[in-house]
Design a protein around this motif. Structure first.
Motif, PDB file in Angstrom:
ATOM      1  N   LEU A 297       0.806  -1.217   0.000  1.00 50.28           N
ATOM      2  CA  LEU A 297       0.000   0.000   0.000  1.00 50.28           C
ATOM      3  C   LEU A 297       0.843   1.274   0.000  1.00 50.28           C
ATOM      4  CD1 LEU A 297      -2.858  -1.023   2.483  1.00 50.28           C
ATOM      5  CD2 LEU A 297      -2.805  -1.184  -0.015  1.00 50.28           C
ATOM      6  N   LYS A 298       2.109   1.184   0.371  1.00 48.07           N
ATOM      7  CA  LYS A 298       2.984   2.359   0.343  1.00 48.07           C
ATOM      8  C   LYS A 298       3.236   2.832  -1.077  1.00 48.07           C
ATOM      9  CE  LYS A 298       5.458   1.249   4.635  1.00 48.07           C
ATOM     10  NZ  LYS A 298       6.796   0.940   5.218  1.00 48.07           N
ATOM     11  N   ARG A 299       2.983   1.973  -2.041  1.00 46.88           N
ATOM     12  CA  ARG A 299       3.213   2.332  -3.446  1.00 46.88           C
ATOM     13  C   ARG A 299       2.129   3.253  -3.988  1.00 46.88           C
ATOM     14  NH1 ARG A 299       7.609   1.796  -5.997  1.00 46.88           N
ATOM     15  NH2 ARG A 299       6.612   1.180  -7.936  1.00 46.88           N
ATOM     16  N   ILE A 300       0.981   3.310  -3.325  1.00 45.11           N
ATOM     17  CA  ILE A 300      -0.155   4.067  -3.835  1.00 45.11           C
ATOM     18  C   ILE A 300       0.202   5.554  -3.944  1.00 45.11           C
ATOM     19  CG2 ILE A 300      -2.543   4.763  -3.390  1.00 45.11           C
ATOM     20  CD1 ILE A 300      -2.933   2.123  -1.934  1.00 45.11           C
ATOM     21  N   GLY A 301      -0.080   6.131  -5.110  1.00 50.34           N
ATOM     22  CA  GLY A 301       0.176   7.551  -5.317  1.00 50.34           C
ATOM     23  C   GLY A 301       1.609   7.885  -5.700  1.00 50.34           C
ATOM     24  N   THR A 302       2.392   6.863  -6.087  1.00 49.16           N
ATOM     25  CA  THR A 302       3.783   7.074  -6.455  1.00 49.16           C
ATOM     26  C   THR A 302       3.886   7.557  -7.896  1.00 49.16           C
ATOM     27  OG1 THR A 302       4.533   5.326  -4.947  1.00 49.16           O
ATOM     28  CG2 THR A 302       6.065   6.017  -6.668  1.00 49.16           C
ATOM     29  N   PHE A 303       4.405   8.774  -8.093  1.00 52.08           N
ATOM     30  CA  PHE A 303       4.703   9.251  -9.435  1.00 52.08           C
ATOM     31  C   PHE A 303       6.132   8.833  -9.769  1.00 52.08           C
ATOM     32  CE2 PHE A 303       1.287  12.010  -8.122  1.00 52.08           C
ATOM     33  CZ  PHE A 303       0.545  12.207  -9.284  1.00 52.08           C
ATOM     34  N   PHE A 304       6.392   8.556 -11.022  1.00 50.86           N
ATOM     35  CA  PHE A 304       7.730   8.078 -11.381  1.00 50.86           C
ATOM     36  C   PHE A 304       8.168   8.651 -12.714  1.00 50.86           C
ATOM     37  CE2 PHE A 304       4.521   4.967 -12.600  1.00 50.86           C
ATOM     38  CZ  PHE A 304       4.757   4.790 -13.955  1.00 50.86           C
ATOM     39  N   ASP A 305       9.490   8.713 -12.889  1.00 51.98           N
ATOM     40  CA  ASP A 305      10.095   9.095 -14.156  1.00 51.98           C
ATOM     41  C   ASP A 305      10.614   7.843 -14.855  1.00 51.98           C
ATOM     42  OD1 ASP A 305       9.737  11.882 -13.908  1.00 51.98           O
ATOM     43  OD2 ASP A 305      11.449  11.999 -12.565  1.00 51.98           O
TER      44      ASP A 305
END
Length: 305
Positions: A297-305
């Motif tokens: 759940l810590k991955r939720i909302g992760t923006f990435f390049d």
């Protein structure tokens, strides 16, 4: 087109459902509803005439029967009611995922450490231009993929499959990969060592680096003992004569209208090193956000390049 590819093409299934429910919705709105109204008016006129006659004979009637009769005659058939209610929902979903944003699930570890198995990501469908659904034909050109973009595309060997990799080379670029280091157009990329990466699936450690690709900093993972390229896995592909391969790596010049893709998990990725370039017409969109991962759940909302 095979049955398997049709069943695997959710956009096509959604389009067919939208057309079918849309036909029923329009048919009901502009024809069946009119027929029901005409039938109800005729029945109500007969009902009223009968009541007038009965009242003249001194028989008292319940007034509620008229409203019930009208409601029954105007009621939509169940199949029409459900189709009509589903149509606007299906049409909205089709529009959103065809022209704005489409969700995908990461099935493999080829983009570790940027993307993990089980990540549910969003892909921007319009940043590289507006494309016709199903046909994937570009009708409005907006932007072109840039080095460092994480891009979803149709796998050139099987267009029913969607792949996700990082854009390493754009048209005209000369890509050189030696000793697990990239050079583009004669300029070597910079690498910064990071703590070793623990792969949660295999429980093995990989060397981890921050790679600077056209000012896009992102993490990559490499396995020191693995060769830069498995020559036995290199397939035939269009424009293969633009590339040269040897045990130490490869060099490729990217043709016009094509892109060279690599996974961030460099030694656990089947990418352009093995099956070739990605044509512009195969592009689906630019990935940018992890919106869900049920296992992390810590991955939720992760923006990435």
């Amino acid at each position: 087109m095979t049955l398997q590819s049709i069943l695997g093409n959710f956009a096509l299934i959604l389009f067919v459902l939208m057309v079918l429910t849309g036909i029923i919705w329009f048919l009901d709105r502009f024809y069946l509803r009119v027929q029901r109204r005409a039938k109800a008016d005729a029945a109500l006129a007969a009902f009223d005439a009968r009541n007038v006659k009965l009242r003249a004979e001194g028989i008292k009637l319940e007034s509620s029967g008229r409203a019930e009769l009208e409601a029954n005659l105007l009621r939509q058939p169940t199949w029409v009611e459900y189709s009509g209610s589903f149509f606007p929902v299906i049409a909205m979903v089709f529009f959103l995922r065809s022209f704005l944003y489409e969700p995908f699930k990461i099935p493999s570890s080829s983009m570790v450490p940027t993307l993990l198995v089980g990540d549910l990501i969003l892909v921007n469908k319009f940043t590289y231009g507006i494309r016709l659904p199903i046909l994937n034909k570009k009708i409005i050109d907006i932007n072109s993929p840039q080095r460092g973009d994480v891009m979803v595309f149709k796998y050139p060997k099987d267009l029913s499959l969607d792949y996700i990799k990082r854009v390493v080379g754009v048209p005209g670029d000369k890509i050189v990969y030696r000793n697990k280091r990239l050079s583009i157009n004669g300029t070597a990329l910079t690498y910064t060592a990071l703590p070793d990466y623990l792969n949660d699936d295999s429980l093995n450690y990989s060397k981890q680096f921050k790679e600077n690709l056209s000012s896009v900093d992102h993490k990559i993972a490499v396995v020191e003992q693995a060769p830069p390229i498995n020559l036995s896995g290199v397939q035939d592909f269009p424009f293969k004569d633009n590339c040269s391969f040897n045990p130490g790596g490869f060099a490729c010049t990217v043709p016009d209208g094509q892109y060279f893709m690599m996974g961030d998990n460099r030694d656990n990725s089947e990418d352009s090193r093995y099956w070739g370039f990605v044509p512009d017409q195969n592009i689906v969109g630019k990935a940018f956000l992890v919106w869900m991962n049920l296992g992390n759940l810590k991955r939720i909302g992760t923006f990435f390049d």
